[in-house]
Design a protein around this motif. Structure first.
Motif, PDB file in Angstrom:
ATOM      1  N   ALA A  40      27.761   2.616  -2.116  1.00 33.89           N
ATOM      2  CA  ALA A  40      26.386   2.129  -2.231  1.00 33.89           C
ATOM      3  C   ALA A  40      25.894   1.539  -0.920  1.00 33.89           C
ATOM      4  CB  ALA A  40      26.293   1.079  -3.329  1.00 33.89           C
ATOM      5  N   MET A  41      24.611   1.754  -0.636  1.00 33.56           N
ATOM      6  CA  MET A  41      23.977   1.168   0.545  1.00 33.56           C
ATOM      7  C   MET A  41      22.556   0.722   0.177  1.00 33.56           C
ATOM      8  SD  MET A  41      22.697   4.346   2.932  1.00 33.56           S
ATOM      9  CE  MET A  41      21.457   3.273   3.681  1.00 33.56           C
ATOM     10  N   GLY A  42      21.989  -0.131   1.016  1.00 34.83           N
ATOM     11  CA  GLY A  42      20.626  -0.585   0.809  1.00 34.83           C
ATOM     12  C   GLY A  42      19.773  -0.257   2.022  1.00 34.83           C
ATOM     13  N   PHE A  43      18.466  -0.102   1.811  1.00 34.74           N
ATOM     14  CA  PHE A  43      17.566   0.217   2.918  1.00 34.74           C
ATOM     15  C   PHE A  43      16.221  -0.464   2.704  1.00 34.74           C
ATOM     16  CE2 PHE A  43      17.157   3.490  -0.312  1.00 34.74           C
ATOM     17  CZ  PHE A  43      15.794   3.583  -0.499  1.00 34.74           C
ATOM     18  N   ALA A  44      15.558  -0.773   3.787  1.00 30.39           N
ATOM     19  CA  ALA A  44      14.216  -1.356   3.736  1.00 30.39           C
ATOM     20  C   ALA A  44      13.446  -0.872   4.950  1.00 30.39           C
ATOM     21  CB  ALA A  44      14.296  -2.879   3.738  1.00 30.39           C
ATOM     22  N   VAL A  45      12.147  -0.698   4.775  1.00 34.60           N
ATOM     23  CA  VAL A  45      11.295  -0.275   5.886  1.00 34.60           C
ATOM     24  C   VAL A  45       9.962  -0.999   5.794  1.00 34.60           C
ATOM     25  CG1 VAL A  45      10.475   1.737   4.601  1.00 34.60           C
ATOM     26  CG2 VAL A  45      10.252   1.700   7.074  1.00 34.60           C
ATOM     27  N   ASP A  46       9.522  -1.540   6.928  1.00 39.80           N
ATOM     28  CA  ASP A  46       8.223  -2.210   7.037  1.00 39.80           C
ATOM     29  C   ASP A  46       7.355  -1.366   7.968  1.00 39.80           C
ATOM     30  OD1 ASP A  46       6.057  -3.829   7.334  1.00 39.80           O
ATOM     31  OD2 ASP A  46       7.183  -5.627   7.905  1.00 39.80           O
ATOM     32  N   PHE A  47       6.349  -0.730   7.416  1.00 40.26           N
ATOM     33  CA  PHE A  47       5.504   0.151   8.229  1.00 40.26           C
ATOM     34  C   PHE A  47       4.642  -0.623   9.224  1.00 40.26           C
ATOM     35  CE2 PHE A  47       6.804   3.213   5.188  1.00 40.26           C
ATOM     36  CZ  PHE A  47       6.592   4.463   5.758  1.00 40.26           C
ATOM     37  N   ARG A  48       4.410  -1.891   8.960  1.00 37.72           N
ATOM     38  CA  ARG A  48       3.622  -2.739   9.859  1.00 37.72           C
ATOM     39  C   ARG A  48       2.298  -2.090  10.252  1.00 37.72           C
ATOM     40  NH1 ARG A  48       8.898  -4.176  12.360  1.00 37.72           N
ATOM     41  NH2 ARG A  48       9.408  -6.260  11.598  1.00 37.72           N
ATOM     42  N   GLY A  49       1.624  -1.510   9.279  1.00 39.19           N
ATOM     43  CA  GLY A  49       0.320  -0.917   9.529  1.00 39.19           C
ATOM     44  C   GLY A  49       0.341   0.498  10.052  1.00 39.19           C
ATOM     45  N   GLU A  50       1.520   1.073  10.276  1.00 39.16           N
ATOM     46  CA  GLU A  50       1.604   2.449  10.772  1.00 39.16           C
ATOM     47  C   GLU A  50       1.153   3.439   9.693  1.00 39.16           C
ATOM     48  OE1 GLU A  50       2.637   3.936  13.851  1.00 39.16           O
ATOM     49  OE2 GLU A  50       2.072   1.890  14.420  1.00 39.16           O
ATOM     50  N   ASP A  51       0.518   4.516  10.118  1.00 43.11           N
ATOM     51  CA  ASP A  51       0.068   5.564   9.211  1.00 43.11           C
ATOM     52  C   ASP A  51       1.281   6.297   8.647  1.00 43.11           C
ATOM     53  OD1 ASP A  51      -1.040   7.679   7.881  1.00 43.11           O
ATOM     54  OD2 ASP A  51      -2.057   8.542   9.620  1.00 43.11           O
ATOM     55  N   PRO A  52       1.487   6.286   7.326  1.00 44.61           N
ATOM     56  CA  PRO A  52       2.653   6.967   6.746  1.00 44.61           C
ATOM     57  C   PRO A  52       2.706   8.451   7.073  1.00 44.61           C
ATOM     58  CG  PRO A  52       1.634   5.527   5.138  1.00 44.61           C
ATOM     59  CD  PRO A  52       0.693   5.590   6.307  1.00 44.61           C
ATOM     60  N   GLU A  53       1.536   9.068   7.329  1.00 44.81           N
ATOM     61  CA  GLU A  53       1.507  10.490   7.635  1.00 44.81           C
ATOM     62  C   GLU A  53       1.887  10.788   9.078  1.00 44.81           C
ATOM     63  OE1 GLU A  53       1.091  12.892   5.497  1.00 44.81           O
ATOM     64  OE2 GLU A  53       0.787  11.494   3.836  1.00 44.81           O
ATOM     65  N   ASN A  54       1.731   9.821   9.936  1.00 45.66           N
ATOM     66  CA  ASN A  54       2.028  10.042  11.358  1.00 45.66           C
ATOM     67  C   ASN A  54       2.449   8.732  12.020  1.00 45.66           C
ATOM     68  OD1 ASN A  54       2.224  11.426  13.814  1.00 45.66           O
ATOM     69  ND2 ASN A  54       0.100  10.924  14.367  1.00 45.66           N
ATOM     70  N   PRO A  55       3.574   8.164  11.591  1.00 50.32           N
ATOM     71  CA  PRO A  55       3.966   6.847  12.102  1.00 50.32           C
ATOM     72  C   PRO A  55       4.667   6.919  13.453  1.00 50.32           C
ATOM     73  CG  PRO A  55       5.609   7.610  10.578  1.00 50.32           C
ATOM     74  CD  PRO A  55       4.534   8.670  10.592  1.00 50.32           C
TER      75      PRO A  55
END
Length: 314
Positions: free
Chosen positions: A175-190
């Protein structure tokens, strides 16, 4: 045998093509492709490693501040999958099992932000190049415990046709865990280098097993006291290669009897399945009661017990 691309190898536009950004802690439970979010976290990790001239996949020396890109000060703990029990999977229906875990983070890391995603997943093989992976089809619901701690409830989803590659998947998973903070980045072109991420391995283990079935049939339903009766049966288990049930061969199975009025079964004898998973043996009947076959299980296959077949004595 089916083939399936693992998330670890999917990055960029492919990983984001279906990604939506619900909060990881929405009260209603948020639907979204957790596997894609994990791929984004890995891509952000690779971008950060490239910037620091470290090798791809290496963890950064120190967590970044919440306002800065890079690895976040966030950890996972106390993971429990399916209440600690094996995940038993058949050949057809989707299996969902509960996950619970704790997230601890810096006070300035906002896991409840609308563009913040986190979850846990299972994999087998190596961390950098897993043979297969299992994710949720629904992001977890997290509740704030303090400014730095949250508890989360989610699930792991297994659809045999799509998620299992073959019988090798009946084993212990990591098992592993993951997290991501886009910080306002466009999900389509981050720009992955401007995002925050957290990846944590070695959270625990969970075992996937091949569902089993056991049957029993008596040669008669009513016999004279002391007469010998024949008992047949079939022990089968799910085959993840062709998604059918096949006989489980050379396995010890107990023939058991429960006298009418009693709640306890006693073992009469132990029989082994043949090369087709079939069982056949005889025993003398001296009282009214129920007869069954009972299989204790193995590391890859859970226990299975037939429903008792009632035989009366004349």
């Amino acid at each position: 045998m089916r083939t399936r691309a693992t998330v670890a190898t999917v990055t960029g536009a492919l990983a984001l093509s279906a990604l939506v950004l619900p909060s990881a802690a929405q009260a209603d439970g948020a639907h979204g492709p957790a596997g894609s979010a994990a791929a984004v976290a890995r891509a952000a990790q690779s971008a950060a490693a490239g910037q620091s001239a470290a090798k791809t996949g290496a963890r950064s020396a120190a967590p970044a501040a919440a306002s800065e890109p890079g690895e976040m000060d966030l950890t996972f703990s106390k993971l429990v999958v399916n209440g600690g029990k094996p995940i038993v999977v058949g050949t057809t229906y989707t299996k969902r099992v509960a996950t619970t875990f704790t997230v601890t983070h810096a006070a300035d890391v906002n896991i409840f932000a609308s563009d913040f995603l986190l979850d846990v997943n299972l994999y087998r093989g190596s961390y950098d190049s897993p043979s297969n992976e299992l994710y949720s089809d629904d992001f977890p619901v997290c509740k704030k415990v303090s400014t730095k701690v949250a508890t989360c409830k989610g699930n792991i989803t297994v659809t045999p046709e799509y998620d299992l590659l073959g019988n090798a998947d009946a084993t212990k998973w990591k098992a592993m865990g993951f997290a991501v903070d886009f910080r306002g980045e466009d999900p389509e072109n981050p720009d992955f280098s401007k995002m925050g991420f957290a990846l944590q391995d070695k959270l625990g283990n969970a075992t996937v097993q091949r569902a089993s079935k056991q049957s029993v049939k008596t040669s008669a339903k009513s016999v004279k006291k002391g007469k010998t009766l024949t008992f047949t049966g079939w022990l089968s288990r799910a085959n993840f290669d062709d998604l059918k049930y096949h006989g489980y061969t050379a396995q010890p199975v107990k023939l058991q009897f429960r006298k009418k009025g009693s709640s306890t079964y006693t073992t009469v004898k132990t029989v082994k399945t043949n090369n087709k998973g079939d069982l056949k043996t005889t025993a003398k009947v001296s009282a009214n009661g129920y007869w069954r076959y009972s299989f204790a299980g193995t590391s890859t296959t859970p226990a299975a017990t037939a429903t008792g077949s009632y035989v009366s004595v004349k």
